[in-house]
Design a protein around this motif. Structure first.
Motif, short mmCIF file in Angstrom:
data_model
loop_
_atom_site.label_atom_id
_atom_site.label_comp_id
_atom_site.label_asym_id
_atom_site.label_seq_id
_atom_site.Cartn_x
_atom_site.Cartn_y
_atom_site.Cartn_z
N GLU B 144 0.82 -1.20 0.00
CA GLU B 144 0.00 0.00 0.00
C GLU B 144 0.86 1.26 0.00
O GLU B 144 0.56 2.23 -0.70
CB GLU B 144 -0.93 0.01 1.22
CG GLU B 144 -2.15 -0.85 1.04
CD GLU B 144 -2.99 -0.40 -0.14
OE1 GLU B 144 -2.86 -1.03 -1.20
OE2 GLU B 144 -3.74 0.57 -0.02
N ILE B 148 0.53 4.00 -3.02
CA ILE B 148 0.16 5.40 -2.82
C ILE B 148 1.30 6.31 -3.29
O ILE B 148 1.07 7.30 -3.99
CB ILE B 148 -0.21 5.65 -1.35
CG1 ILE B 148 -1.54 4.92 -1.06
CG2 ILE B 148 -0.36 7.13 -1.07
CD1 ILE B 148 -2.04 5.08 0.33
N LEU B 170 -4.89 4.38 -9.22
CA LEU B 170 -5.14 4.27 -7.79
C LEU B 170 -6.33 3.35 -7.52
O LEU B 170 -6.28 2.50 -6.63
CB LEU B 170 -5.39 5.66 -7.20
CG LEU B 170 -5.63 5.70 -5.69
CD1 LEU B 170 -4.43 5.17 -4.95
CD2 LEU B 170 -5.93 7.11 -5.22
N LEU B 171 -7.41 3.51 -8.31
CA LEU B 171 -8.58 2.66 -8.09
C LEU B 171 -8.24 1.20 -8.35
O LEU B 171 -8.64 0.31 -7.58
CB LEU B 171 -9.73 3.11 -9.00
CG LEU B 171 -10.39 4.42 -8.56
CD1 LEU B 171 -11.31 4.93 -9.64
CD2 LEU B 171 -11.15 4.21 -7.26
N ILE B 174 -6.23 0.02 -5.34
CA ILE B 174 -7.04 -0.22 -4.13
C ILE B 174 -7.82 -1.53 -4.29
O ILE B 174 -7.86 -2.36 -3.38
CB ILE B 174 -8.02 0.94 -3.86
CG1 ILE B 174 -7.26 2.24 -3.61
CG2 ILE B 174 -8.88 0.64 -2.65
CD1 ILE B 174 -8.18 3.44 -3.44
N THR B 175 -8.42 -1.71 -5.47
CA THR B 175 -9.18 -2.95 -5.70
C THR B 175 -8.28 -4.16 -5.53
O THR B 175 -8.64 -5.14 -4.87
CB THR B 175 -9.77 -2.94 -7.12
OG1 THR B 175 -10.38 -1.69 -7.35
CG2 THR B 175 -10.78 -4.04 -7.30
N MET B 178 -7.44 -4.71 -1.86
CA MET B 178 -8.57 -5.20 -1.08
C MET B 178 -8.79 -6.70 -1.36
O MET B 178 -9.08 -7.47 -0.44
CB MET B 178 -9.83 -4.41 -1.40
CG MET B 178 -9.86 -3.07 -0.70
SD MET B 178 -9.59 -3.26 1.07
CE MET B 178 -8.92 -1.69 1.52
N ALA B 179 -8.66 -7.09 -2.65
CA ALA B 179 -8.80 -8.51 -2.98
C ALA B 179 -7.73 -9.32 -2.25
O ALA B 179 -8.00 -10.38 -1.67
CB ALA B 179 -8.70 -8.71 -4.48
#
Lengths: 100, 511
Positions: B144, B148, B170-171, B174-175, B178-179
């Motif tokens: 992460e 970022i 970025l999206l 993040i996806t 999270m997975a």
């Protein structure tokens, strides 16, 4: 059905809803909200695994992990929102258009 | 884990760049660049010392605060980590030098994008932390940090195109994370541990494990832009500033690959099925062909180089199917296994060096002619000899012609493919090389062609050209220590238990 199973299943459902939202929606804010929903699903999964049959108390490790995870998720979401806002200021666009 | 020698170096490799990054924030923009550059060179030196330490003492560990696992979080520097840290230091050091000169020339008014330095140092700390982590959650945090910082660097120019590409990046990031984290939650839920060594011992096959494997792999594939999740990479990498493009393509995407490699070889033995491996291989094969073809069709120089990254990452994915034997087959030797994974690591290094040089050279050309249409390469050889040579050498390494580093990596991959009996991947490797040759020679043809009209080539700082050329030459020089590096990796016993298990059959999905 035991309580933690309800939590676990809910977490899976939230995760899938979020993932679907990220891929299917075009609007910046909708996409960002979808990642937050995904994140909630993941954190709920962690918390639901804190209850285990062998232990009479909740496992503290997942909760520590979730706190860290939330911090990371908040930071990423704030960054994404800042980017979206700046794009809107510069171009007036608020969703991804199909490029090429 | 307690038997291994301890050393403060792993902690320094993470802590030192973070301290420097915070320190640079306190200086005026002009001084920031100098402090940042000095910090980068010191970090590279530290990484070099650590690399030598590991070659001499073997795996070293650091237990922060003196807490042993499972309570504490261990930093472990083994041969694989040392090689990746060394690669980061080599490529990162050169890019820092280039960035120092390039950013000052691009934007003299504000002292040249001063925020580049703290962000790059944070990114470096994240990368070092990732390579040293031995714990699923630590890997999440470091990746992460990397994502970022990488997105912040990608949008540094502040232009609308870069911002949009950055948001998409970025999206996706993040996806992906999270997975990955969802998979980690499942693994923790079923085993109660996050430590990689411990996890490898206690993980049992089952639906949960298989599902966790799938989600974790999916997340990491999104992060490393594996086909079909490569959509974010070309815009993000081509819209960034030249040194940033080089960092993103050469180093950042390799972080996710590193986690994937470690998890598949050390942890997921029990959950891996033959079909899953073949599926990842297929994604890699499509990426090789599709990415190279897209690169061939581009008219913008940086988009070409970015699509070439998608293709070269595909080669890395193709090592995963080779780690698993088809059902019902038992092997009597594990020759192909060590060839395959050390070849994969070698491909990572040579791609990092060659692609960094390629992006830096593209930045120089764009600086000189003012736009990034491929047509601008006309008469490059007449005007900028050093840069043409850098593009040529880096291109040759990407194609995989001998005696470049790319050749060694692809040759070992081919050898692994043939030895493991999965011959159907071989044509893909060859076709990918041919397509790569197609776009590299297209660039070189233009570079030698006479200019149609007198286009002015603005003078460019010599430092930039020399740095790009040095990197391109390094992509050939790494052939000399190749034998040594491969031995170093093979003798490290990182994947020892995995190899034995494959030989016995049954471990990797043969049941």
């Amino acid at each position: 059905m035991e309580t933690y199973q309800i939590y676990s299943i809910t977490s899976g459902v939230l995760f899938v809803i979020g993932m679907g939202g990220v891929f299917l929606s075009k609007h910046f804010i909708k996409k960002i909200i979808a990642t937050i929903i995904m994140g909630s699903g993941v954190f709920l999964a962690f918390v639901s695994f804190a209850e285990r049959d062998a232990l009479s108390f909740a496992d503290p490790v997942p909760q520590a992990l979730v706190i860290t995870g939330i911090v990371v998720a908040v930071a990423s979401a704030a960054f994404a929102l800042a980017l979206a806002r700046r794009i809107y200021q510069l171009t007036g666009e608020e969703s991804f258009t199909i490029e090429k | 884990m307690t038997g291994l020698p301890t050393s403060p170096l792993p902690a320094l490799l993470v802590g030192f760049p973070i301290l420097l990054a915070i320190l640079t924030l306190f200086f005026r923009p002009g001084v920031k660049a100098l402090v940042g550059l000095a910090g980068c060179l010191l970090t590279a030196l530290l990484a070099f010392i650590a690399f030598v330490e590991v070659t001499q003492r073997g795996t070293v560990i650091h237990t922060p605060g003196g807490w042993d696992p499972p309570l504490g979080i261990l930093l472990r520097m083994d041969a694989l980590a040392a090689v990746f840290i060394g690669m980061t230091a080599l490529v990162g050091g050169f890019i820092s030098l280039y960035a120092w000169r390039y950013l000052r020339a691009q934007d003299p008014a504000t002292g040249g994008y001063p925020l580049f330095w703290p962000l790059w140092l944070f990114l470096w700390a994240g990368l070092n932390g990732l390579f040293l982590s031995n714990d699923l959650f630590n890997l999440f945090v470091t990746i992460e940090v990397i994502s970022i910082c990488a997105v912040a660097l990608a949008v540094l120019s502040g232009k609308a195109g870069a911002l949009k590409a950055g948001l998409r990046y970025l999206l996706a990031a993040i996806t992906g994370s999270m997975a990955y984290l969802f998979g980690v939650a499942l693994l923790y839920g079923s085993t109660g541990t996050l430590d990689l060594d411990h996890l490898g011992q206690v993980l049992e096959p089952g639906t949960t494990t298989t599902f966790a494997l799938l989600v974790v792999t999916l997340g990491l594939l999104i992060k490393m832009a594996g086909f079909p999740f490569h959509f974010w990479l070309p815009p993000a990498h081509s819209n960034a500033l030249a040194p940033v493009s080089a960092l993103l393509s050469a180093l950042v995407v390799k972080g996710a690959f590193y986690i994937l490699l470690r998890l598949w070889m050390e942890v997921f033995g029990v959950g891996i099925t033959y079909a899953a491996g073949q599926l990842i291989g297929l994604a890699g094969a499509i990426a090789v062909i599709w990415g190279s073809w897209q690169a061939f069709m581009q008219t913008s120089l940086k988009l070409l180089v970015a699509h070439s990254s998608v293709a070269q990452l595909g080669y890395l994915l193709m090592i995963f199917p080779l780690l698993i034997l088809p059902p019902g087959v038992t092997a009597d030797s594990a020759d192909w296994l060590s060839v395959t994974w050390t070849g994969g690591v070698y491909q990572v290094i040579s791609h990092a060096i060659a692609k960094a040089s390629f992006f830096l050279s593209a930045g120089i050309v764009i600086m000189a002619v003012g736009h990034d249409r491929i047509e601008s390469l006309r008469d490059l050889v007449g005007n900028m000899r050093i840069t043409s040579m850098a593009i040529g050498l880096a291109g040759v390494s990407l194609i995989g012609l001998p005696p470049s580093g790319g050749f060694v990596g692809k040759w070992m991959l081919l050898k692994g493919i043939l030895l493991s009996g999965q011959w159907w991947w071989a044509p893909v490797v060859v076709a990918g090389s041919l397509l790569t040759a197609g776009y590299v020679f297209m660039l070189l043809r233009l570079a030698f062609a006479p200019a149609r009209e007198k286009e002015p080539f603005r003078p460019v700082p010599k430092t930039l050209e020399v740095v790009a050329l040095l990197l391109a030459v390094s992509s050939f020089l790494i052939v000399f220590p190749a034998d040594y590096l491969i031995q170093f990796l093979e003798n490290s016993e990182i994947f020892g238990s995995g190899i034995e298990a494959v030989l016995k059959g049954g471990f990797y999905g043969n049941d």
